[in-house]
Design a protein around this motif. Structure first.
Motif, PDB file in Angstrom:
ATOM      1  N   TYR A 180       0.821  -1.211   0.000  1.00 39.82           N
ATOM      2  CA  TYR A 180       0.000   0.000   0.000  1.00 39.82           C
ATOM      3  C   TYR A 180       0.855   1.261   0.000  1.00 39.82           C
ATOM      4  CZ  TYR A 180      -3.593   3.354   1.202  1.00 39.82           C
ATOM      5  OH  TYR A 180      -4.445   4.422   1.191  1.00 39.82           O
ATOM      6  N   ARG A 181       0.571   2.133  -0.986  1.00 39.08           N
ATOM      7  CA  ARG A 181       1.266   3.423  -1.081  1.00 39.08           C
ATOM      8  C   ARG A 181       0.281   4.578  -1.136  1.00 39.08           C
ATOM      9  NH1 ARG A 181       3.910   2.196  -6.448  1.00 39.08           N
ATOM     10  NH2 ARG A 181       1.943   1.115  -6.515  1.00 39.08           N
ATOM     11  N   GLY A 182      -1.014   4.275  -1.144  1.00 39.13           N
ATOM     12  CA  GLY A 182      -2.029   5.321  -1.221  1.00 39.13           C
ATOM     13  C   GLY A 182      -2.287   5.819  -2.625  1.00 39.13           C
ATOM     14  N   LEU A 183      -1.897   5.053  -3.630  1.00 39.72           N
ATOM     15  CA  LEU A 183      -2.073   5.445  -5.033  1.00 39.72           C
ATOM     16  C   LEU A 183      -3.256   4.707  -5.660  1.00 39.72           C
ATOM     17  CD1 LEU A 183       1.683   5.233  -6.105  1.00 39.72           C
ATOM     18  CD2 LEU A 183       0.383   7.284  -5.459  1.00 39.72           C
ATOM     19  N   PRO A 184      -3.899   5.289  -6.684  1.00 39.23           N
ATOM     20  CA  PRO A 184      -5.001   4.592  -7.362  1.00 39.23           C
ATOM     21  C   PRO A 184      -4.595   3.214  -7.904  1.00 39.23           C
ATOM     22  CG  PRO A 184      -4.950   6.890  -8.021  1.00 39.23           C
ATOM     23  CD  PRO A 184      -3.707   6.642  -7.212  1.00 39.23           C
ATOM     24  N   ALA A 185      -3.338   3.072  -8.289  1.00 35.20           N
ATOM     25  CA  ALA A 185      -2.871   1.777  -8.809  1.00 35.20           C
ATOM     26  C   ALA A 185      -2.963   0.681  -7.752  1.00 35.20           C
ATOM     27  CB  ALA A 185      -1.430   1.900  -9.307  1.00 35.20           C
ATOM     28  N   ASP A 186      -2.873   1.037  -6.480  1.00 36.59           N
ATOM     29  CA  ASP A 186      -2.973   0.037  -5.418  1.00 36.59           C
ATOM     30  C   ASP A 186      -4.318  -0.680  -5.484  1.00 36.59           C
ATOM     31  OD1 ASP A 186      -0.529   1.072  -4.581  1.00 36.59           O
ATOM     32  OD2 ASP A 186      -1.401   2.183  -2.890  1.00 36.59           O
ATOM     33  N   ALA A 187      -5.387   0.079  -5.616  1.00 36.01           N
ATOM     34  CA  ALA A 187      -6.728  -0.509  -5.679  1.00 36.01           C
ATOM     35  C   ALA A 187      -6.890  -1.379  -6.922  1.00 36.01           C
ATOM     36  CB  ALA A 187      -7.792   0.591  -5.651  1.00 36.01           C
ATOM     37  N   ARG A 188      -6.375  -0.920  -8.044  1.00 36.36           N
ATOM     38  CA  ARG A 188      -6.467  -1.722  -9.281  1.00 36.36           C
ATOM     39  C   ARG A 188      -5.723  -3.046  -9.127  1.00 36.36           C
ATOM     40  NH1 ARG A 188      -5.768   3.390 -11.468  1.00 36.36           N
ATOM     41  NH2 ARG A 188      -3.558   3.031 -11.932  1.00 36.36           N
ATOM     42  N   MET A 189      -4.539  -2.993  -8.524  1.00 35.90           N
ATOM     43  CA  MET A 189      -3.752  -4.222  -8.355  1.00 35.90           C
ATOM     44  C   MET A 189      -4.409  -5.171  -7.357  1.00 35.90           C
ATOM     45  SD  MET A 189      -1.472  -3.939 -10.574  1.00 35.90           S
ATOM     46  CE  MET A 189      -0.364  -5.259 -10.210  1.00 35.90           C
ATOM     47  N   LEU A 190      -4.970  -4.633  -6.282  1.00 39.23           N
ATOM     48  CA  LEU A 190      -5.643  -5.489  -5.299  1.00 39.23           C
ATOM     49  C   LEU A 190      -6.867  -6.149  -5.915  1.00 39.23           C
ATOM     50  CD1 LEU A 190      -5.699  -6.617  -2.466  1.00 39.23           C
ATOM     51  CD2 LEU A 190      -6.984  -4.575  -1.754  1.00 39.23           C
TER      52      LEU A 190
END
Length: 177
Positions: A87-97
């Motif tokens: 987790y880094r707080g970036l929109p990409a985090d949600a997409r990857m999860l």
């Protein structure tokens, strides 16, 4: 399939994922697939050394993707390994999860597995906030169930009561949308 029928296929429980009698348990792995801490270490210990030996043949797994192995000494026939995002707080985090859950379900359907147990992917040392991760997980699971008729039951196995309550809130919020 109706929305109610979809949600009846999702169960939440507090417990130990290594004791789940399911077609597959999902391992929140690191990219090497060679064991680690948390759920990953527990699954490797419970499955026995054969799991590590098979994982060595896979060449790792990129974040968001999934790989499958036998379950060995686990009550589950298979282990589906997925690597969640740190987790880094970036929109990409949600997409990857979300991709983790979608790719696990796609693999389960390809193997015609009917029952799958998930942990809270990325919520341990990878630092994903449990409430955010729960909302992403429940939505991805719901979407996957609408795509793959062969999957009869998904159980999300949470380590703590706090985690269980976060997932219950996420399930309730999505059901009431």
């Amino acid at each position: 399939m109706t929305v109610d029928a979809l949600f009846r296929k999702i169960a939440l429980q507090q417990g130990d994922i290594t004791r789940m009698a399911a077609d597959a348990v999902v391992n929140a792995a690191n990219s090497t697939l060679l064991g680690g801490g948390g759920v990953d270490g527990a699954i490797h210990r419970a499955a026995g050394p054969e799991l590590l030996a098979e994982c060595r043949t896979l060449g790792g797994c990129p974040t968001g993707e999934a790989r499958i192995t036998r379950g060995y000494n686990l009550p589950a026939r298979y282990v589906i390994h997925t690597v969640g995002p740190v987790y880094r707080g970036l929109p990409a985090d949600a997409r990857m999860l979300s991709a983790c859950y979608r790719n696990c379900l796609k693999l389960a359907a390809a193997y015609q597995l009917e029952t799958i147990a998930f942990p809270a992917i990325s919520c341990g040392v990878y630092g994903y906030p449990i409430a955010d991760a729960a909302a992403i997980a429940i939505e991805a699971i719901r979407d996957g169930l609408s795509l793959y008729d062969s999957i009869r039951q998904i159980t999300v196995v949470l380590f703590s009561g706090t985690d269980l309550r976060a997932y219950e809130r996420a399930l309730s919020a999505l059901r009431n949308r």
